[in-house]
Design a protein around this motif. Structure first.
Motif, PDB file in Angstrom:
ATOM      1  N   GLN A  32     -51.481 -10.650 -10.916  1.00  0.00           N
ATOM      2  CA  GLN A  32     -51.094 -10.524  -9.528  1.00  0.00           C
ATOM      3  C   GLN A  32     -52.201  -9.796  -8.772  1.00  0.00           C
ATOM      4  O   GLN A  32     -52.822  -8.878  -9.288  1.00  0.00           O
ATOM      5  N   PHE A  33     -52.389 -10.231  -7.532  1.00  0.00           N
ATOM      6  CA  PHE A  33     -53.377  -9.604  -6.658  1.00  0.00           C
ATOM      7  C   PHE A  33     -52.624  -8.754  -5.649  1.00  0.00           C
ATOM      8  O   PHE A  33     -51.710  -9.240  -4.986  1.00  0.00           O
ATOM      9  N   PHE A  34     -53.031  -7.519  -5.532  1.00  0.00           N
ATOM     10  CA  PHE A  34     -52.292  -6.569  -4.713  1.00  0.00           C
ATOM     11  C   PHE A  34     -52.954  -6.333  -3.358  1.00  0.00           C
ATOM     12  O   PHE A  34     -54.181  -6.372  -3.227  1.00  0.00           O
ATOM     13  N   GLY A  35     -52.098  -6.058  -2.375  1.00  0.00           N
ATOM     14  CA  GLY A  35     -52.574  -5.622  -1.076  1.00  0.00           C
ATOM     15  C   GLY A  35     -52.937  -4.146  -1.107  1.00  0.00           C
ATOM     16  O   GLY A  35     -52.751  -3.481  -2.123  1.00  0.00           O
ATOM     17  N   PHE A  40     -50.626  -6.329 -19.418  1.00  0.00           N
ATOM     18  CA  PHE A  40     -51.648  -6.148 -18.390  1.00  0.00           C
ATOM     19  C   PHE A  40     -52.045  -4.671 -18.300  1.00  0.00           C
ATOM     20  O   PHE A  40     -51.255  -3.777 -18.608  1.00  0.00           O
ATOM     21  N   TYR A  57     -53.849  -2.284 -15.153  1.00  0.00           N
ATOM     22  CA  TYR A  57     -54.360  -2.184 -13.790  1.00  0.00           C
ATOM     23  C   TYR A  57     -54.931  -0.796 -13.579  1.00  0.00           C
ATOM     24  O   TYR A  57     -54.464   0.177 -14.168  1.00  0.00           O
ATOM     25  N   LEU A  65     -54.865  -1.462  -6.111  1.00  0.00           N
ATOM     26  CA  LEU A  65     -54.633  -1.767  -7.529  1.00  0.00           C
ATOM     27  C   LEU A  65     -55.599  -2.859  -7.964  1.00  0.00           C
ATOM     28  O   LEU A  65     -55.658  -3.932  -7.349  1.00  0.00           O
ATOM     29  N   PHE A 100     -56.880  -5.329 -11.016  1.00  0.00           N
ATOM     30  CA  PHE A 100     -56.549  -5.953 -12.296  1.00  0.00           C
ATOM     31  C   PHE A 100     -57.699  -5.743 -13.282  1.00  0.00           C
ATOM     32  O   PHE A 100     -58.866  -5.937 -12.955  1.00  0.00           O
ATOM     33  N   LEU A 103     -43.411  -8.268 -13.119  1.00  0.00           N
ATOM     34  CA  LEU A 103     -44.095  -7.289 -13.947  1.00  0.00           C
ATOM     35  C   LEU A 103     -43.272  -6.012 -14.023  1.00  0.00           C
ATOM     36  O   LEU A 103     -42.730  -5.560 -13.015  1.00  0.00           O
TER      37      LEU A 103
END
Lengths: 111, 115
Positions: A100-103, B35, B37, B45, B47, B103
């Motif tokens: 997931q790509f976060f803001g 995962f 992060y 955040l 990845f 998640l």
């Protein structure tokens, strides 16, 4: 590409006020998520969407509503803000079920 | 249901030391995804890595390495020769086999690397 953007970046509300947080992504992602981050608790999922027009509850949905009328936007609403909703809110999106790509986050304080 | 435990709340090391961040997960799914992060002081955040449950090979990326052991339900993260720029909060997360992509995050470990 702007990636995932969130509006506003900061907000202070009084108890009982309402507001909407906007998340927008320009990556044509199907999946979108709203999390809240509180000290010592990591990120907790509030609501999520697996596609345009769909929404579902996450771990901590009470006091929040969401809408996904357009694929690129995911709105998080607080109808009657409470001090317990003081938090940092993150939106995320993903094309598949992978990363997931976060803001950048929205810091909300409810007085 | 899934759960992730990061027992180390805060770790402080001196630059150039090696440091390992622990992650223990729980899941009933036979297929799942893990995962890591990174959240630097700026707040975003980032990845770092994804690992599938059917791939137990360890992975190395520069100074970062990950040790996945299904037998102990652990997915530990090691930084070799730590640097001040590694100072951040690190989150481990797990996703089950459902088609929602949800998640579940651990509580996070704050790493401080001192010069």
């Amino acid at each position: 590409n702007a990636g995932v953007t969130q509006t506003p970046k900061f907000r202070v509300l009084k108890t009982g006020q309402s507001m909407t947080l906007l998340c927008a992504q320009d990556m044509n992602h199907e999946y979108m998520y709203w999390y809240r981050q509180d000290p010592g608790m990591g990120l907790r999922l509030i609501h999520y969407s697996v596609g345009e027009g769909t929404t579902a509850k996450g771990e901590v949905p009470d006091g929040y509503n969401v809408s996904r009328l357009k694929k690129q936007n995911f709105l998080l609403g607080l109808e009657s803000a409470a001090p317990s909703q003081t938090s940092v809110y993150f939106c995320a999106s993903s094309y598949t079920l992978w990363e997931q790509f976060f803001g950048p986050g929205t810091r909300l304080t409810v007085l | 249901a899934q759960k992730v435990t990061q027992a180390q709340t805060e770790i402080s090391v001196v630059e150039k030391e090696d440091v390992t961040l622990d992650c223990v997960y729980e899941t009933r799914d036979t297929t799942y995804y893990l995962f890591w992060y990174k959240q630097p002081p700026s707040g975003e955040l980032v990845f770092l890595i994804r690992r599938n449950s059917f791939d137990e090979q360890n992975e190395i990326s520069g100074r970062y390495s990950w040790n996945f052991q299904k037998s102990t339900s652990s997915f530990n993260f090691t930084i070799t020769a730590s640097q001040v720029v590694d100072s951040a909060v690190y989150f481990c997360a797990v996703r089950g086999s459902s088609n929602t992509g949800k998640l579940i995050f651990g509580q996070g470990t704050t790493l401080q690397v001192k010069p």
